[in-house]
Design an enzyme around this catalytic site. Structure first.
Site, PDB file in Angstrom:
ATOM      1  N   CYS A   3       0.853  -1.189   0.000  1.00 22.58           N
ATOM      2  CA  CYS A   3       0.000   0.000   0.000  1.00 22.58           C
ATOM      3  C   CYS A   3       0.886   1.235   0.000  1.00 22.58           C
ATOM      4  O   CYS A   3       1.721   1.424   0.888  1.00 22.58           O
ATOM      5  CB  CYS A   3      -0.906  -0.004   1.228  1.00 22.58           C
ATOM      6  N   CYS A   6       0.647   3.408   3.148  1.00 27.53           N
ATOM      7  CA  CYS A   6       1.332   2.792   4.297  1.00 27.53           C
ATOM      8  C   CYS A   6       2.834   3.046   4.174  1.00 27.53           C
ATOM      9  O   CYS A   6       3.509   3.331   5.173  1.00 27.53           O
ATOM     10  CB  CYS A   6       1.066   1.295   4.358  1.00 27.53           C
ATOM     11  N   ASP A  29      -0.296  16.448  -2.073  1.00 25.44           N
ATOM     12  CA  ASP A  29      -0.637  15.534  -3.168  1.00 25.44           C
ATOM     13  C   ASP A  29       0.403  15.685  -4.276  1.00 25.44           C
ATOM     14  O   ASP A  29       0.821  16.793  -4.607  1.00 25.44           O
ATOM     15  CB  ASP A  29      -2.043  15.861  -3.698  1.00 25.44           C
ATOM     16  N   HIS A  45      -3.670   1.315   8.495  1.00 22.28           N
ATOM     17  CA  HIS A  45      -4.283   0.995   7.209  1.00 22.28           C
ATOM     18  C   HIS A  45      -5.781   0.706   7.366  1.00 22.28           C
ATOM     19  O   HIS A  45      -6.180  -0.265   7.989  1.00 22.28           O
ATOM     20  CB  HIS A  45      -3.622  -0.207   6.533  1.00 22.28           C
ATOM     21  N   ASN A  86     -13.007  10.348  -1.521  1.00 20.31           N
ATOM     22  CA  ASN A  86     -13.519   9.510  -2.603  1.00 20.31           C
ATOM     23  C   ASN A  86     -13.602   8.095  -2.053  1.00 20.31           C
ATOM     24  O   ASN A  86     -12.578   7.497  -1.699  1.00 20.31           O
ATOM     25  CB  ASN A  86     -12.578   9.570  -3.813  1.00 20.31           C
ATOM     26  N   HIS A  97      -6.284   3.327   0.677  1.00 22.74           N
ATOM     27  CA  HIS A  97      -5.925   3.631   2.068  1.00 22.74           C
ATOM     28  C   HIS A  97      -6.659   4.939   2.336  1.00 22.74           C
ATOM     29  O   HIS A  97      -6.390   5.946   1.660  1.00 22.74           O
ATOM     30  CB  HIS A  97      -4.392   3.768   2.204  1.00 22.74           C
ATOM     31  N   HIS A  99      -8.180   8.337   2.850  1.00 26.53           N
ATOM     32  CA  HIS A  99      -7.534   9.658   2.861  1.00 26.53           C
ATOM     33  C   HIS A  99      -8.567  10.725   2.570  1.00 26.53           C
ATOM     34  O   HIS A  99      -9.539  10.489   1.851  1.00 26.53           O
ATOM     35  CB  HIS A  99      -6.393   9.731   1.841  1.00 26.53           C
ATOM     36  N   HIS A 101      -8.887  14.585   1.037  1.00 26.80           N
ATOM     37  CA  HIS A 101      -8.237  15.669   0.294  1.00 26.80           C
ATOM     38  C   HIS A 101      -8.612  17.005   0.928  1.00 26.80           C
ATOM     39  O   HIS A 101      -9.799  17.232   1.217  1.00 26.80           O
ATOM     40  CB  HIS A 101      -8.726  15.718  -1.151  1.00 26.80           C
TER      41      HIS A 101
END
Ligand code: 5GP
Ligand code: ZN
Length: 115
Positions: A3, A6, A29, A45, A86, A97, A99, A101
């Site tokens: 990942c 990770c 990003d 994770h 998303n 994983h 997240h 934004h």
């Protein structure tokens, strides 16, 4: 586990960190869609919202408070910014994983879109 986030959390893959605590990491990003585009992840994770357990509540709360703090540090609090998760393939989730934004630094005028 293979990942990418990770590996970023463990330092195996470098990232431009903007915030770190015991549970949370935030970094820029790699492919920004706005002047400020930061990703916040739990170090643990969790693939996405479907994978969340009640035990993860603190991580999720911290994710939101970290966003608030990062927005303040990047002078986004007054202007406004978007917080986007998303969740799943149809939403365009690319990295499995969890997240969030943080997207800011440009006026957002359109209808709700992915990025
Ligand atoms: P998603 O579509 O899964 O919500 O978004 C994944 C995001 O991760 C994308 O905006 C993409 O640019 C970013 N990303 C993918 N790989 C890396 C990486 O190795 N480093 C960083 N900093 N961002 C990445
Ligand atoms: Zn992971």
């Amino acid at each position: 586990m293979d990942c990418i986030f990770c590996k970023i959390a463990s330092g195996q893959i470098p990232s431009e960190k903007v915030y770190e605590s015991q549970k949370i990491l935030a970094f820029k990003d790699i492919n920004p869609v706005a002047p400020e585009h930061i990703l916040i992840i739990p170090k643990k994770h969790i693939s996405n919202i479907e994978d969340l357990a009640v035990d993860d509540s603190e991580d999720i709360a911290e994710l939101i408070f970290a966003a608030k703090e990062i927005a303040r540090e990047h002078a986004l609090s007054d202007k406004g910014y978007r917080l986007i998760i998303n969740n799943g393939r149809a939403a365009g989730q690319e990295v499995f994983h969890l997240h969030m934004h943080i997207i800011g630094g440009k006026e957002y005028l359109g209808p709700m879109i992915a990025k």
